[in-house]
Design a protein around this motif. Structure first.
Motif, PDB file in Angstrom:
ATOM      1  N   LEU A  76     -19.140  21.588  44.289  1.00 37.45           N
ATOM      2  CA  LEU A  76     -20.291  22.328  43.798  1.00 37.45           C
ATOM      3  C   LEU A  76     -20.913  21.630  42.594  1.00 37.45           C
ATOM      4  O   LEU A  76     -22.126  21.685  42.392  1.00 37.45           O
ATOM      5  N   GLY A  77     -20.082  20.945  41.802  1.00 32.94           N
ATOM      6  CA  GLY A  77     -20.602  20.210  40.651  1.00 32.94           C
ATOM      7  C   GLY A  77     -21.560  19.102  41.040  1.00 32.94           C
ATOM      8  O   GLY A  77     -22.472  18.761  40.268  1.00 32.94           O
ATOM      9  N   ASP A  78     -21.382  18.539  42.234  1.00 31.41           N
ATOM     10  CA  ASP A  78     -22.298  17.494  42.706  1.00 31.41           C
ATOM     11  C   ASP A  78     -23.656  18.055  43.101  1.00 31.41           C
ATOM     12  O   ASP A  78     -24.624  17.308  43.223  1.00 31.41           O
ATOM     13  N   ALA A  79     -23.735  19.371  43.319  1.00 35.96           N
ATOM     14  CA  ALA A  79     -24.998  19.978  43.748  1.00 35.96           C
ATOM     15  C   ALA A  79     -26.049  19.891  42.653  1.00 35.96           C
ATOM     16  O   ALA A  79     -27.246  19.787  42.940  1.00 35.96           O
ATOM     17  N   PHE A  80     -25.599  19.942  41.400  1.00 35.96           N
ATOM     18  CA  PHE A  80     -26.534  19.775  40.284  1.00 35.96           C
ATOM     19  C   PHE A  80     -25.722  19.328  39.079  1.00 35.96           C
ATOM     20  O   PHE A  80     -25.012  20.119  38.464  1.00 35.96           O
ATOM     21  N   THR A  81     -25.839  18.064  38.745  1.00 40.67           N
ATOM     22  CA  THR A  81     -25.019  17.472  37.694  1.00 40.67           C
ATOM     23  C   THR A  81     -25.669  17.630  36.316  1.00 40.67           C
ATOM     24  O   THR A  81     -26.854  17.956  36.203  1.00 40.67           O
ATOM     25  N   GLY A  82     -24.881  17.350  35.293  1.00 43.63           N
ATOM     26  CA  GLY A  82     -25.402  17.402  33.934  1.00 43.63           C
ATOM     27  C   GLY A  82     -26.504  16.391  33.695  1.00 43.63           C
ATOM     28  O   GLY A  82     -27.479  16.662  32.977  1.00 43.63           O
ATOM     29  N   ALA A  84     -28.621  15.297  35.942  1.00 42.44           N
ATOM     30  CA  ALA A  84     -29.823  15.804  36.599  1.00 42.44           C
ATOM     31  C   ALA A  84     -30.466  16.906  35.766  1.00 42.44           C
ATOM     32  O   ALA A  84     -31.699  16.982  35.654  1.00 42.44           O
ATOM     33  N   ALA A  85     -29.644  17.765  35.157  1.00 41.91           N
ATOM     34  CA  ALA A  85     -30.182  18.819  34.308  1.00 41.91           C
ATOM     35  C   ALA A  85     -30.897  18.235  33.089  1.00 41.91           C
ATOM     36  O   ALA A  85     -31.937  18.747  32.660  1.00 41.91           O
ATOM     37  N   THR A  86     -30.364  17.142  32.545  1.00 43.43           N
ATOM     38  CA  THR A  86     -31.005  16.488  31.402  1.00 43.43           C
ATOM     39  C   THR A  86     -32.384  15.967  31.781  1.00 43.43           C
ATOM     40  O   THR A  86     -33.362  16.141  31.037  1.00 43.43           O
ATOM     41  N   VAL A  87     -32.481  15.336  32.937  1.00 49.62           N
ATOM     42  CA  VAL A  87     -33.770  14.826  33.414  1.00 49.62           C
ATOM     43  C   VAL A  87     -34.743  15.980  33.648  1.00 49.62           C
ATOM     44  O   VAL A  87     -35.935  15.896  33.306  1.00 49.62           O
ATOM     45  N   LEU A  88     -34.244  17.063  34.202  1.00 56.18           N
ATOM     46  CA  LEU A  88     -35.094  18.227  34.461  1.00 56.18           C
ATOM     47  C   LEU A  88     -35.651  18.794  33.154  1.00 56.18           C
ATOM     48  O   LEU A  88     -36.841  19.141  33.076  1.00 56.18           O
ATOM     49  N   VAL A  89     -34.806  18.891  32.143  1.00 59.50           N
ATOM     50  CA  VAL A  89     -35.242  19.392  30.839  1.00 59.50           C
ATOM     51  C   VAL A  89     -36.365  18.523  30.285  1.00 59.50           C
ATOM     52  O   VAL A  89     -37.396  19.021  29.810  1.00 59.50           O
ATOM     53  N   LEU A  90     -36.194  17.213  30.343  1.00 59.37           N
ATOM     54  CA  LEU A  90     -37.192  16.288  29.810  1.00 59.37           C
ATOM     55  C   LEU A  90     -38.513  16.383  30.570  1.00 59.37           C
ATOM     56  O   LEU A  90     -39.587  16.458  29.963  1.00 59.37           O
ATOM     57  N   CYS A  91     -38.446  16.377  31.888  1.00 51.33           N
ATOM     58  CA  CYS A  91     -39.668  16.428  32.702  1.00 51.33           C
ATOM     59  C   CYS A  91     -40.436  17.730  32.477  1.00 51.33           C
ATOM     60  O   CYS A  91     -41.659  17.723  32.287  1.00 51.33           O
ATOM     61  N   ALA A 227     -28.790  27.867  23.081  1.00 57.14           N
ATOM     62  CA  ALA A 227     -29.613  26.795  23.649  1.00 57.14           C
ATOM     63  C   ALA A 227     -29.687  26.919  25.168  1.00 57.14           C
ATOM     64  O   ALA A 227     -28.675  27.192  25.818  1.00 57.14           O
ATOM     65  N   PRO A 228     -30.851  26.715  25.770  1.00 51.04           N
ATOM     66  CA  PRO A 228     -30.972  26.806  27.229  1.00 51.04           C
ATOM     67  C   PRO A 228     -30.064  25.822  27.964  1.00 51.04           C
ATOM     68  O   PRO A 228     -29.533  26.153  29.030  1.00 51.04           O
ATOM     69  N   PHE A 229     -29.876  24.623  27.399  1.00 49.71           N
ATOM     70  CA  PHE A 229     -29.056  23.621  28.079  1.00 49.71           C
ATOM     71  C   PHE A 229     -27.601  24.079  28.145  1.00 49.71           C
ATOM     72  O   PHE A 229     -26.935  23.918  29.172  1.00 49.71           O
ATOM     73  N   ARG A 230     -27.101  24.663  27.047  1.00 44.71           N
ATOM     74  CA  ARG A 230     -25.741  25.192  27.064  1.00 44.71           C
ATOM     75  C   ARG A 230     -25.655  26.418  27.970  1.00 44.71           C
ATOM     76  O   ARG A 230     -24.626  26.667  28.603  1.00 44.71           O
ATOM     77  N   ALA A 231     -26.713  27.216  28.013  1.00 43.20           N
ATOM     78  CA  ALA A 231     -26.730  28.367  28.917  1.00 43.20           C
ATOM     79  C   ALA A 231     -26.629  27.902  30.361  1.00 43.20           C
ATOM     80  O   ALA A 231     -25.924  28.520  31.180  1.00 43.20           O
ATOM     81  N   TRP A 232     -27.315  26.807  30.683  1.00 47.77           N
ATOM     82  CA  TRP A 232     -27.214  26.275  32.040  1.00 47.77           C
ATOM     83  C   TRP A 232     -25.779  25.827  32.332  1.00 47.77           C
ATOM     84  O   TRP A 232     -25.252  26.103  33.428  1.00 47.77           O
ATOM     85  N   HIS A 233     -25.146  25.164  31.391  1.00 52.29           N
ATOM     86  CA  HIS A 233     -23.753  24.749  31.585  1.00 52.29           C
ATOM     87  C   HIS A 233     -22.869  25.960  31.874  1.00 52.29           C
ATOM     88  O   HIS A 233     -21.982  25.898  32.737  1.00 52.29           O
TER      89      HIS A 233
END
Length: 275
Positions: A76-82, A84-91, A227-233
């Protein structure tokens, strides 16, 4: 002889008209389509790349490691990695900033405010359009990443289905991370009014600060949890253990709070300045 000149009162713009105008304005920018396309490809590539690595080196794992791969949620971790989440945040944050900064840089904002003096309604319409587009973007990349990564892992018989515990939550949390960060970027753009400054501010606020805040002390842990990024984690199933664990409900509330506060900050910033 007295001449009476009838005054003409312009009707107030309806909110749905403002939404339609902001929709057309957003898609009139060439950068919108390209940003969404390239961002989606980058995010999906990170996730599929992680799944491909596990597929490629599967025979290097012993039997116990293979069993633990699914049991520990690594599939399941491969479905959305950290990454990928970093890139999503930036975009998403960058697109949110451009949605505001672009008009200030070109001077078009004067015309916009002259046509629609109700700045609060205008900003609300822009936020609604931005959030809607980014939610669709997030849904596509999160759903596409899940399907593609698990399709790769299924070639080894270890892919998981949407019914797997935590799968739906991961996809929804990853999808909603996009509009939350886009609205945060919009707020930074309204406050700083410079594209580069807004993007740098988004990197610092949304990524760097959550990374440097430690989970070992209560104060820094609580700050990190806002932080939203930690919330996503947390919603992705990470960050459960530790001296100061927190709930998924708290993580969802962080998403909602950031979205609401970002819109309010944008409205206040736009209203308090002449342009």
């Amino acid at each position: 002889m007295t001449t009476t000149i009838a005054s003409v009162v312009e009707p107030r713009a309806r909110f749905r008209d403002l939404v339609a105008s902001e929709w057309l304005k957003l898609w009139s920018l060439r950068s919108t389509g390209w940003s969404l396309l390239l961002g989606a490809l980058a995010v999906v590539a990170f996730n599929v790349g992680a799944a491909w690595d596990h597929y490629r080196y599967w025979f290097a794992y012993d039997e116990a490691s293979r069993v633990a791969f699914v049991a520990d949620g690594l599939a399941l971790g491969d479905a959305f990695t950290g990454n990928a989440a970093t890139v999503l945040v930036l975009c998403s944050a960058a697109m949110g900033a451009v949605a505001v900064v672009g008009e200030y840089g070109s001077g078009q904002v004067r015309t916009t405010f002259a046509a629609v003096p109700a700045r609060g309604a205008l900003v609300s319409a822009r936020a609604l359009v931005l959030a809607g587009v980014q939610t669709g973007f997030g849904a596509v990349v999160a759903g596409g990443s899940f399907w593609a990564s698990q399709a790769v892992l299924s070639l080894r018989g270890v892919g998981v289905s949407p019914g797997h515990p935590g799968a739906v939550r991961l996809v929804v949390a990853s999808a909603l991370l996009a509009p939350v960060c886009a609205l945060a970027g919009m707020a930074l753009g309204a406050v700083l009014r410079r594209g580069a400054a807004a993007v740098v501010g988004a990197v610092v606020l949304l990524l760097l600060l959550p990374m440097v805040l430690s989970e070992e002390r209560r104060l820094t842990a609580v700050l990190a949890h806002t932080a939203p990024f930690r919330a996503w984690h947390r919603l992705a199933g990470e960050g459960v253990a530790g001296p100061f664990p927190w709930s998924t409900g708290g993580a969802w509330s962080v998403y909602g709070a950031w979205a609401v506060v970002a819109v309010l900050v944008t409205v206040v910033a736009v209203r308090r300045r002449d342009q």
